[in-house]
Design a protein around this motif. Sequence first.
Motif, PDB file in Angstrom:
ATOM      1  N   PRO A  46       3.631   5.088   7.768  1.00 31.06           N
ATOM      2  CA  PRO A  46       3.728   3.648   7.475  1.00 31.06           C
ATOM      3  C   PRO A  46       2.641   3.207   6.493  1.00 31.06           C
ATOM      4  CG  PRO A  46       3.893   4.045   9.834  1.00 31.06           C
ATOM      5  CD  PRO A  46       3.530   5.360   9.201  1.00 31.06           C
ATOM      6  N   LYS A  47       2.945   2.166   5.735  1.00 33.53           N
ATOM      7  CA  LYS A  47       2.002   1.630   4.744  1.00 33.53           C
ATOM      8  C   LYS A  47       0.657   1.337   5.406  1.00 33.53           C
ATOM      9  CE  LYS A  47       1.495  -1.863   1.201  1.00 33.53           C
ATOM     10  NZ  LYS A  47       2.090  -2.992   0.522  1.00 33.53           N
ATOM     11  N   GLY A  48      -0.399   1.796   4.774  1.00 32.55           N
ATOM     12  CA  GLY A  48      -1.738   1.572   5.279  1.00 32.55           C
ATOM     13  C   GLY A  48      -2.263   2.699   6.161  1.00 32.55           C
ATOM     14  N   GLU A  49      -1.376   3.574   6.636  1.00 38.67           N
ATOM     15  CA  GLU A  49      -1.816   4.670   7.509  1.00 38.67           C
ATOM     16  C   GLU A  49      -2.078   5.966   6.758  1.00 38.67           C
ATOM     17  OE1 GLU A  49       0.451   5.319  11.054  1.00 38.67           O
ATOM     18  OE2 GLU A  49       0.674   3.163  11.397  1.00 38.67           O
ATOM     19  N   GLY A  50      -1.404   6.159   5.657  1.00 34.32           N
ATOM     20  CA  GLY A  50      -1.616   7.370   4.856  1.00 34.32           C
ATOM     21  C   GLY A  50      -2.379   7.013   3.602  1.00 34.32           C
ATOM     22  N   LYS A  51      -3.314   7.813   3.256  1.00 29.73           N
ATOM     23  CA  LYS A  51      -4.087   7.563   2.040  1.00 29.73           C
ATOM     24  C   LYS A  51      -3.847   8.687   1.055  1.00 29.73           C
ATOM     25  CE  LYS A  51      -6.140   3.793   3.234  1.00 29.73           C
ATOM     26  NZ  LYS A  51      -5.809   2.553   2.610  1.00 29.73           N
ATOM     27  N   MET A  52      -3.459   8.298  -0.145  1.00 31.89           N
ATOM     28  CA  MET A  52      -3.262   9.272  -1.203  1.00 31.89           C
ATOM     29  C   MET A  52      -4.427   9.135  -2.161  1.00 31.89           C
ATOM     30  SD  MET A  52      -0.081   9.839  -3.816  1.00 31.89           S
ATOM     31  CE  MET A  52       0.062   8.121  -4.178  1.00 31.89           C
ATOM     32  N   LYS A  53      -5.075  10.227  -2.438  1.00 24.78           N
ATOM     33  CA  LYS A  53      -6.203  10.217  -3.352  1.00 24.78           C
ATOM     34  C   LYS A  53      -5.707  10.428  -4.776  1.00 24.78           C
ATOM     35  CE  LYS A  53      -9.331  11.884   0.127  1.00 24.78           C
ATOM     36  NZ  LYS A  53     -10.148  12.943   0.635  1.00 24.78           N
ATOM     37  N   GLY A  54      -6.317   9.701  -5.699  1.00 25.01           N
ATOM     38  CA  GLY A  54      -5.942   9.817  -7.099  1.00 25.01           C
ATOM     39  C   GLY A  54      -6.102  11.237  -7.619  1.00 25.01           C
ATOM     40  N   GLU A  55      -7.127  11.927  -7.153  1.00 23.09           N
ATOM     41  CA  GLU A  55      -7.372  13.300  -7.611  1.00 23.09           C
ATOM     42  C   GLU A  55      -6.241  14.232  -7.170  1.00 23.09           C
ATOM     43  OE1 GLU A  55      -9.088  16.167  -9.811  1.00 23.09           O
ATOM     44  OE2 GLU A  55      -9.615  14.050  -9.769  1.00 23.09           O
ATOM     45  N   ALA A  60      -1.190  -1.238 -12.673  1.00 25.26           N
ATOM     46  CA  ALA A  60       0.068  -1.990 -12.609  1.00 25.26           C
ATOM     47  C   ALA A  60       1.252  -1.030 -12.533  1.00 25.26           C
ATOM     48  CB  ALA A  60       0.201  -2.914 -13.820  1.00 25.26           C
ATOM     49  N   GLU A  61       1.216   0.037 -13.321  1.00 23.97           N
ATOM     50  CA  GLU A  61       2.304   1.014 -13.292  1.00 23.97           C
ATOM     51  C   GLU A  61       2.350   1.722 -11.942  1.00 23.97           C
ATOM     52  OE1 GLU A  61       5.555   3.367 -14.940  1.00 23.97           O
ATOM     53  OE2 GLU A  61       4.810   1.331 -15.048  1.00 23.97           O
ATOM     54  N   SER A  62       1.203   2.096 -11.414  1.00 23.85           N
ATOM     55  CA  SER A  62       1.154   2.732 -10.093  1.00 23.85           C
ATOM     56  C   SER A  62       1.727   1.807  -9.033  1.00 23.85           C
ATOM     57  CB  SER A  62      -0.286   3.074  -9.706  1.00 23.85           C
ATOM     58  OG  SER A  62      -0.802   4.048 -10.542  1.00 23.85           O
ATOM     59  N   ASP A  63       1.285   0.559  -9.042  1.00 18.06           N
ATOM     60  CA  ASP A  63       1.757  -0.407  -8.052  1.00 18.06           C
ATOM     61  C   ASP A  63       3.264  -0.630  -8.177  1.00 18.06           C
ATOM     62  OD1 ASP A  63      -0.831  -0.673  -7.137  1.00 18.06           O
ATOM     63  OD2 ASP A  63      -1.188  -2.605  -8.133  1.00 18.06           O
ATOM     64  N   ARG A  64       3.756  -0.730  -9.411  1.00 16.00           N
ATOM     65  CA  ARG A  64       5.184  -0.945  -9.642  1.00 16.00           C
ATOM     66  C   ARG A  64       6.009   0.206  -9.083  1.00 16.00           C
ATOM     67  NH1 ARG A  64       9.261   0.434 -12.842  1.00 16.00           N
ATOM     68  NH2 ARG A  64       8.086   2.008 -13.946  1.00 16.00           N
TER      69      ARG A  64
END
Length: 121
Positions: free
Chosen positions: A79-88, A50-54
Amino acid sequence: MRVGILATAAFLSVAATSEMTTGQFLAAMDKAESLGPAALMSSDVRDLRAESDRVLTLYRADIARQAKTGGPRHSCPPPKGEGKMKGEELKIYLTGLPAAKKKQPFRTALYDFMKQKYPCK
Protein backbone atom coordinates in the motif's frame (compact mmCIF):
# COMPACT_ATOMS: atom_id res chain seq x y z
CA MET A 1 9.93 40.37 -28.97
CA ARG A 2 6.62 39.55 -27.33
CA VAL A 3 5.81 36.98 -30.03
CA GLY A 4 9.14 35.27 -29.35
CA ILE A 5 8.37 35.06 -25.64
CA LEU A 6 4.91 33.64 -26.32
CA ALA A 7 6.31 31.11 -28.79
CA THR A 8 8.93 30.03 -26.26
CA ALA A 9 6.29 29.67 -23.54
CA ALA A 10 4.08 27.61 -25.87
CA PHE A 11 7.01 25.36 -26.80
CA LEU A 12 7.94 24.83 -23.16
CA SER A 13 4.37 23.96 -22.18
CA VAL A 14 4.15 21.41 -25.00
CA ALA A 15 7.54 19.95 -24.06
CA ALA A 16 6.50 19.68 -20.42
CA THR A 17 3.44 17.62 -21.33
CA SER A 18 5.22 15.21 -23.66
CA GLU A 19 6.34 11.91 -22.27
CA MET A 20 10.01 11.44 -21.38
CA THR A 21 11.90 8.49 -22.72
CA THR A 22 13.85 6.34 -20.30
CA GLY A 23 17.08 7.74 -21.76
CA GLN A 24 15.90 11.32 -21.21
CA PHE A 25 14.92 10.46 -17.65
CA LEU A 26 18.35 8.94 -16.99
CA ALA A 27 20.09 11.96 -18.49
CA ALA A 28 18.05 14.24 -16.23
CA MET A 29 18.96 12.09 -13.20
CA ASP A 30 22.65 12.34 -14.12
CA LYS A 31 22.40 16.10 -14.57
CA ALA A 32 20.66 16.48 -11.20
CA GLU A 33 23.36 14.44 -9.48
CA SER A 34 26.07 16.57 -11.07
CA LEU A 35 24.53 19.75 -9.61
CA GLY A 36 24.96 18.59 -6.03
CA PRO A 37 23.03 20.70 -3.49
CA ALA A 38 22.14 23.24 -6.21
CA ALA A 39 19.90 20.55 -7.74
CA LEU A 40 17.17 21.47 -5.28
CA MET A 41 16.74 24.80 -7.06
CA SER A 42 16.98 23.40 -10.59
CA SER A 43 14.05 23.40 -12.98
CA ASP A 44 15.44 20.14 -14.38
CA VAL A 45 14.91 18.49 -11.01
CA ARG A 46 11.38 19.88 -10.83
CA ASP A 47 10.69 18.40 -14.28
CA LEU A 48 12.20 15.08 -13.23
CA ARG A 49 10.07 14.99 -10.09
CA ALA A 50 6.95 15.99 -12.03
CA GLU A 51 7.51 13.16 -14.51
CA SER A 52 8.10 10.66 -11.70
CA ASP A 53 4.97 11.79 -9.88
CA ARG A 54 2.90 11.68 -13.09
CA VAL A 55 4.00 8.15 -13.97
CA LEU A 56 3.61 6.85 -10.40
CA THR A 57 0.09 8.32 -10.28
CA LEU A 58 -0.78 6.50 -13.51
CA TYR A 59 0.75 3.30 -12.15
CA ARG A 60 -1.16 3.48 -8.86
CA ALA A 61 -4.42 4.18 -10.70
CA ASP A 62 -3.86 1.17 -12.97
CA ILE A 63 -3.09 -1.10 -10.00
CA ALA A 64 -6.15 0.15 -8.11
CA ARG A 65 -8.36 -0.39 -11.16
CA GLN A 66 -7.01 -3.93 -11.61
CA ALA A 67 -7.58 -4.73 -7.93
CA LYS A 68 -11.13 -3.33 -8.07
CA THR A 69 -12.11 -5.41 -11.09
CA GLY A 70 -10.63 -8.58 -9.61
CA GLY A 71 -8.76 -9.44 -12.79
CA PRO A 72 -5.08 -10.25 -13.13
CA ARG A 73 -2.79 -7.61 -11.70
CA HIS A 74 0.30 -6.22 -13.33
CA SER A 75 2.23 -6.20 -10.06
CA CYS A 76 1.47 -6.22 -6.34
CA PRO A 77 3.17 -3.30 -4.58
CA PRO A 78 2.60 -2.64 -0.87
CA PRO A 79 0.00 0.00 0.00
CA LYS A 80 1.03 3.61 -0.64
CA GLY A 81 3.35 4.85 2.07
CA GLU A 82 4.42 1.36 3.22
CA GLY A 83 6.98 0.57 0.53
CA LYS A 84 9.90 2.82 -0.15
CA MET A 85 11.65 2.84 -3.48
CA LYS A 86 15.09 4.36 -3.51
CA GLY A 87 16.13 6.47 -6.46
CA GLU A 88 19.45 4.62 -6.67
CA GLU A 89 17.63 1.30 -7.01
CA LEU A 90 15.60 2.63 -9.92
CA LYS A 91 18.66 4.22 -11.51
CA ILE A 92 20.58 0.93 -11.40
CA TYR A 93 17.66 -0.80 -13.11
CA LEU A 94 17.29 1.91 -15.78
CA THR A 95 21.03 2.11 -16.45
CA GLY A 96 21.16 -1.65 -17.03
CA LEU A 97 18.52 -1.56 -19.75
CA PRO A 98 19.61 -2.16 -23.35
CA ALA A 99 19.78 0.89 -25.62
CA ALA A 100 16.53 0.00 -27.40
CA LYS A 101 14.60 -0.01 -24.13
CA LYS A 102 16.03 3.38 -23.20
CA LYS A 103 14.17 4.79 -26.22
CA GLN A 104 10.86 3.63 -24.76
CA PRO A 105 8.75 5.87 -22.52
CA PHE A 106 9.90 6.15 -18.93
CA ARG A 107 6.41 4.94 -18.01
CA THR A 108 7.08 1.57 -19.66
CA ALA A 109 10.40 1.17 -17.85
CA LEU A 110 8.87 2.07 -14.48
CA TYR A 111 6.02 -0.41 -14.96
CA ASP A 112 8.55 -3.13 -15.87
CA PHE A 113 10.64 -2.23 -12.81
CA MET A 114 7.61 -2.44 -10.53
CA LYS A 115 6.63 -5.80 -11.98
CA GLN A 116 10.11 -7.10 -11.22
CA LYS A 117 10.26 -5.53 -7.75
CA TYR A 118 6.72 -6.42 -6.65
CA PRO A 119 5.61 -9.57 -8.47
CA CYS A 120 2.22 -10.99 -7.60
CA LYS A 121 2.51 -14.33 -5.84
